[in-house]
Write a protein that holds these residues in place. Structure first.
Motif, mmCIF file in Angstrom:
data_model
loop_
_atom_site.group_PDB
_atom_site.id
_atom_site.type_symbol
_atom_site.label_atom_id
_atom_site.label_comp_id
_atom_site.label_asym_id
_atom_site.label_seq_id
_atom_site.Cartn_x
_atom_site.Cartn_y
_atom_site.Cartn_z
ATOM 1 N N ARG A 18 0.714 -1.223 -0.047
ATOM 2 C CA ARG A 18 0.057 0.140 0.025
ATOM 3 C C ARG A 18 0.816 1.287 -0.134
ATOM 4 O O ARG A 18 1.970 1.299 0.708
ATOM 5 C CB ARG A 18 -0.839 -0.117 1.255
ATOM 6 N N GLY A 19 0.589 2.289 -0.580
ATOM 7 C CA GLY A 19 1.398 3.323 -0.897
ATOM 8 C C GLY A 19 2.208 3.501 -1.862
ATOM 9 O O GLY A 19 2.968 4.401 -2.309
ATOM 10 N N VAL A 20 2.186 2.346 -2.800
ATOM 11 C CA VAL A 20 2.994 2.284 -4.141
ATOM 12 C C VAL A 20 2.068 2.062 -5.110
ATOM 13 O O VAL A 20 1.551 0.998 -5.092
ATOM 14 C CB VAL A 20 4.102 1.304 -4.043
ATOM 15 N N ARG A 21 1.885 2.868 -6.243
ATOM 16 C CA ARG A 21 0.871 2.761 -7.216
ATOM 17 C C ARG A 21 1.422 2.970 -8.493
ATOM 18 O O ARG A 21 2.277 3.714 -8.780
ATOM 19 C CB ARG A 21 -0.011 3.771 -7.074
ATOM 20 N N ARG A 23 0.574 3.799 -12.206
ATOM 21 C CA ARG A 23 -0.502 4.210 -12.818
ATOM 22 C C ARG A 23 -0.231 5.132 -13.916
ATOM 23 O O ARG A 23 0.816 5.515 -14.298
ATOM 24 C CB ARG A 23 -0.737 5.527 -11.821
ATOM 25 N N LEU A 34 4.255 5.333 -8.512
ATOM 26 C CA LEU A 34 4.343 6.538 -7.364
ATOM 27 C C LEU A 34 4.499 5.912 -6.008
ATOM 28 O O LEU A 34 3.707 4.979 -5.602
ATOM 29 C CB LEU A 34 2.885 7.147 -7.524
ATOM 30 N N PRO A 36 5.904 7.563 -1.879
ATOM 31 C CA PRO A 36 6.203 8.781 -1.140
ATOM 32 C C PRO A 36 7.407 9.347 -1.867
ATOM 33 O O PRO A 36 8.614 9.018 -1.732
ATOM 34 C CB PRO A 36 6.504 8.225 0.210
ATOM 35 N N TYR B 87 -1.922 11.336 -5.741
ATOM 36 C CA TYR B 87 -1.227 10.175 -4.555
ATOM 37 C C TYR B 87 -1.077 11.023 -3.505
ATOM 38 O O TYR B 87 -0.643 12.288 -3.452
ATOM 39 C CB TYR B 87 0.207 9.853 -4.782
ATOM 40 N N ASN B 89 -0.713 12.233 0.250
ATOM 41 C CA ASN B 89 0.407 12.300 1.338
ATOM 42 C C ASN B 89 -0.148 13.335 2.394
ATOM 43 O O ASN B 89 -0.208 14.376 2.164
ATOM 44 C CB ASN B 89 1.747 12.738 0.860
ATOM 45 N N SER B 106 -7.905 6.292 6.426
ATOM 46 C CA SER B 106 -7.387 5.114 5.442
ATOM 47 C C SER B 106 -8.657 4.651 4.499
ATOM 48 O O SER B 106 -8.374 4.326 3.399
ATOM 49 C CB SER B 106 -7.147 4.109 6.501
ATOM 50 N N GLU B 107 -9.871 4.604 4.989
ATOM 51 C CA GLU B 107 -10.925 4.271 4.272
ATOM 52 C C GLU B 107 -11.068 5.297 3.077
ATOM 53 O O GLU B 107 -11.503 4.904 1.896
ATOM 54 C CB GLU B 107 -12.101 4.134 5.184
ATOM 55 N N GLY B 109 -9.095 6.616 1.393
ATOM 56 C CA GLY B 109 -8.010 6.291 0.169
ATOM 57 C C GLY B 109 -6.618 7.032 0.477
ATOM 58 O O GLY B 109 -6.062 7.374 -0.675
ATOM 59 N N LEU B 110 -6.226 7.447 1.536
ATOM 60 C CA LEU B 110 -4.992 8.127 1.912
ATOM 61 C C LEU B 110 -3.890 7.260 1.569
ATOM 62 O O LEU B 110 -4.094 5.953 1.694
ATOM 63 C CB LEU B 110 -4.938 8.348 3.386
ATOM 64 N N ASP B 111 -2.899 7.719 0.781
ATOM 65 C CA ASP B 111 -1.590 6.705 0.400
ATOM 66 C C ASP B 111 -0.868 6.537 1.295
ATOM 67 O O ASP B 111 -0.014 5.415 1.227
ATOM 68 C CB ASP B 111 -1.241 7.117 -1.051
ATOM 69 N N HIS B 112 -0.469 7.675 2.088
ATOM 70 C CA HIS B 112 0.715 7.791 2.866
ATOM 71 C C HIS B 112 0.639 8.578 3.926
ATOM 72 O O HIS B 112 0.014 9.584 3.808
ATOM 73 C CB HIS B 112 2.063 7.915 1.852
ATOM 74 N N GLY B 149 -2.186 -0.256 8.148
ATOM 75 C CA GLY B 149 -1.721 -0.846 6.844
ATOM 76 C C GLY B 149 -1.268 0.411 5.799
ATOM 77 O O GLY B 149 -0.874 -0.025 4.749
ATOM 78 N N LEU B 150 -1.054 1.535 6.264
ATOM 79 C CA LEU B 150 -0.478 2.822 5.596
ATOM 80 C C LEU B 150 0.925 2.902 5.932
ATOM 81 O O LEU B 150 1.314 2.730 6.920
ATOM 82 C CB LEU B 150 -1.377 4.023 5.880
ATOM 83 N N PRO B 151 1.596 3.177 4.682
ATOM 84 C CA PRO B 151 3.105 3.235 4.870
ATOM 85 C C PRO B 151 3.354 4.597 5.697
ATOM 86 O O PRO B 151 2.634 5.615 5.381
ATOM 87 C CB PRO B 151 3.764 3.431 3.299
#
Ligand code: SF4
Ligand code: SF4
Lengths: 96, 371
Positions: A18-21, A23, A34, A36, B87, B89, B106-107, B109-112, B149-151
Motif C-alpha cells: 500500500r502506498g506504491v501505485r 499508474r 508512485l 512517497p 497520490y 500524502n 485510511s478508508e 483512500g489516503l496513500d501515505h 496498513g498505511l506506509p
C-alpha cells in the motif's frame, strides 16, 4: 554490494505494498510508479512485470508468464525480473 | 515573460490546509504572519483546486499545514484527492489523529502518512515542540498508521538541540515501523530565521550528524529508505531549491494564494495569484510570481555564465533575498557568491547550547516590521 546480486527465491510472491501505485500518467503519456516523494518512470517491460506483482503470483510464475507472452528467452526474462525487483525492494517499493 | 515556450506540467502540490497547529516548533517553515481560521478556503474550494491540479498533471498531493487534522473536513478532502487520482500524502504532527480519524482517512483512500518527530529524547522533543505529551502521542499515532496498513515516513528536522541524536531518530523511525525517514537539517526561513541563533549547530556537530546518518543509510539498506537533506549552510554549492523555481511544484496557502515555494512571500514585489480568482493551470502558466524566476533569464553574475545554472538554478531565491537583499543574486550558500561571507559569519559564532531561548511559533499578529 549491488542490489542486483540480492538472491530472491523462486517461490516469493512479490507485491506492491500500500502506498506504491502503478499508474498511467495521462498528461505525460507514460506509466509511472508512485511512492512517497518518488515518481519512477516505468518502461513497457517494467509495467508488464509490475502488473503481475499482486502478491498472488510467485516469481517463477511471473517469469513463466512473461516468457510465454513474449516468446522470449526464459533466462533473460528471469534476469530482468530479478534486477527490477531487487532495485525496488531496496527502495522499499516492492515487498517479497 | 521569460517562461519557456513549452512549459512542463507541475508534479506536486503542497496544500497548506490550515496554519492552525497545536505545536510551536521554532523551526516551522510557515510565515510569521499566520493565516487566521476565518480566512481559510472551504472544503469545496480545496476540492476544486485538487481537481484542477490532477487535470494539470500533478501526481502527488501533500496535505500539510499547520496541522491538517485541525480541520474537521480533512477526511472529505482526502477522499476527493483519492477520487481524482492524486497520490495523497498527509504531513502531520500526529496531534488530532485519533483512532477514529485514522480509520476514516485510511478508508477515504489516503496513500501515505508523514509524521514529524522533534527528537528521540521525549523530554527534549516536547520542549522543542512546546507541547507537553506530544512525543507520547506521536508514538501512538505511528502505531495507528502502521496498524491501518498505511506506509509511514518519519520526518525529523535537525538543529542544535537534537543534532547529537540524528542517528537515534533514524533508529526511532525504524522502531516506529517507518519505511522511510526524512532527516532534514533546518532551512533558515520563516520561524527558523527568527530562531536561527538558537537553532544553528556548530559545523562539527552538523558534520558528525551527517556522517552518522550516512553510516545508518548503508547499514539499514532495504529496511528503511533515508532521505537526507544536508544543511546547505555547510555546502559548497546551493541546492536546486524546489527543483528550480516554478519547475515542479506549487504551494497553496490556507487562504488560496499560490506560491512557487513556501517562503516566496518573503520576496517583496512579487504578485501572487489566488485560486479564488484563477484556475491552477492559469496560475502555473501565467502568474507573475511563477514567471519572475522561472528558467535562467533573470540571473545575474556569477550565475548567468555559470555551467551549473541549469543544475541548481542559482539556488534559493528566498535565501538570496534574506541574506543579500536582492532575490536575483546567487544563493549566498554558493562559494562563488560575492555574499558568501554572510554564511561564513553566521557559521562562525553559533551561540552555545541553552544560551538562546526559542521564540515559539504562535498564531499572533506580528508587527509589520518583523515580517
Ligand atoms: S513544524 Fe511544528 S509548528 Fe510548524 S506546522 Fe509542523 S508541527 Fe506545527
Ligand atoms: S554561481 Fe549560481 S548557478 Fe553557479 S553554482 Fe553558484 S548559485 Fe549555482
Amino acid at each position: 554490494m549491488s542490489a542486483e546480486t540480492i538472491a530472491i527465491a523462486e517461490e516469493v510472491r512479490p507485491r506492491l505494498p500500500r502506498g506504491v501505485r502503478l499508474r498511467h500518467d495521462e498528461t505525460r503519456r507514460e506509466w509511472t510508479l508512485l511512492a512517497p516523494e518518488r515518481v519512477l518512470k516505468a518502461d513497457r517491460i517494467a509495467v508488464e512485470i509490475l502488473k503481475r506483482c499482486t502478491g498472488e503470483k510467485t516469481l517463477r510464475e511471473i517469469v513463466d508468464e512473461l516468457t510465454a507472452a513474449y516468446g522470449a528467452d526464459r533466462a533473460r526474462v528471469d534476469t530482468d525480473v530479478r534486477a527490477l525487483l531487487a532495485q525496488l525492494v531496496a527502495k522499499r517499493m516492492v515487498d517479497l | 515573460m521569460n517562461a519557456p515556450a513549452k512549459l512542463a506540467a507541475p508534479i506536486g502540490i503542497l496544500a497548506e490546509l490550515t496554519h492552525r497547529c497545536p505545536l510551536g516548533c521554532p523551526y516551522c517553515s510557515n510565515p510569521l504572519a499566520l493565516d487566521p481560521r476565518v480566512e481559510e478556503l472551504d472544503a469545496e474550494t480545496w476540492k476544486r483546486v485538487f481537481s484542477e491540479a490532477a487535470a494539470a498533471g500533478v501526481l502527488h498531493a501533500h496535505l500539510s499545514g499547520g496541522e491538517p487534522a485541525s480541520r474537521r473536513d480533512l477526511v472529505e478532502i482526502v477522499a476527493h484527492c483519492a477520487k481524482v487520482g492524486l497520490y495523497t500524502n498527509l504531513i502531520t504532527s500526529g496531534i488530532g489523529i485519533t483512532p477514529a480519524v485514522m480509520a476514516r482517512l485510511s478508508e477515504a483512500g489516503l496513500d501515505h502518512v508523514q509524521l514529524s518527530i522533534q527528537d528521540a529524547d521525549p523530554v527534549s522533543a516536547d520542549k522543542i515542540a512546546g507541547y507537553a505529551g506530544g512525543f507520547a502521542r506521536k508514538r501512538e499515532v505511528a502505531g495507528l498508521v502502521t496498524g491501518a496498513g498505511l506506509p509511514l515516513t518519519v520526518n525529523a528536522v535537525i538543529h542544535r538541540a537534537n543534532v547529537a541524536r540524528a542517528g537515534a531518530m533514524v533508529e526511532l523511525a525504524i522502531a516506529l515501523g517507518a519505511r522511510r525517514v526524512e532527516v532534514a537539517h533546518t532551512q533558515y526561513y520563516g520561524w527558523a530565521m527568527v530562531n536561527r541563533a538558537a537553532l544553528l549547530p556548530s559545523r562539527a556537530e552538523a558534520q558528525a550528524a551527517i556522517e552518522e546518518v550516512e553510516r545508518l543509510r548503508k547499514l539499514h539498506e532495504g529496511r528503511i529508505v533515508i532521505d537526507h537533506v544536508i544543511p546547505d549552510y555547510h555546502a559548497r554549492y546551493p541546492k536546486a531549491c524546489m527543483g528550480g523555481w516554478a519547475r515542479r511544484t506549487l504551494n497553496v496557502t490556507p487562504t488560496g494564494r499560490v506560491l512557487p515555494c513556501h517562503a516566496a512571500e518573503t520576496i517583496p514585489g512579487l504578485e501572487f495569484w489566488n485560486v479564488k480568482e484563477h484556475s491552477l493551470a492559469e496560475i502555473w502558466a501565467s502568474s507573475p510570481a511563477f514567471n519572475a524566476f522561472r528558467g535562467t533569464e533573470w540571473m545575474r553574475e556569477p550565475c548567468r555564465s555559470c555551467p551549473r545554472k541549469e543544475i541548481d538554478f542559482g539556488g534559493c531565491r528566498c535565501q538570496a533575498m534574506a541574506m543579500t537583499g536582492d532575490p536575483r543574486q546567487a544563493d549566498p550558500v554558493c562559494h562563488l557568491s560575492p555574499h558568501h561571507s554572510a554564511i561564513e559569519a553566521a557559521l562562525g559564532n553559533p551561540a552555545s547550547a541553552g544560551e538562546v531561548e526559542y521564540q515559539y511559533r504562535r498564531m499572533v499578529r506580528v508587527p509589520a516590521a518583523a515580517e
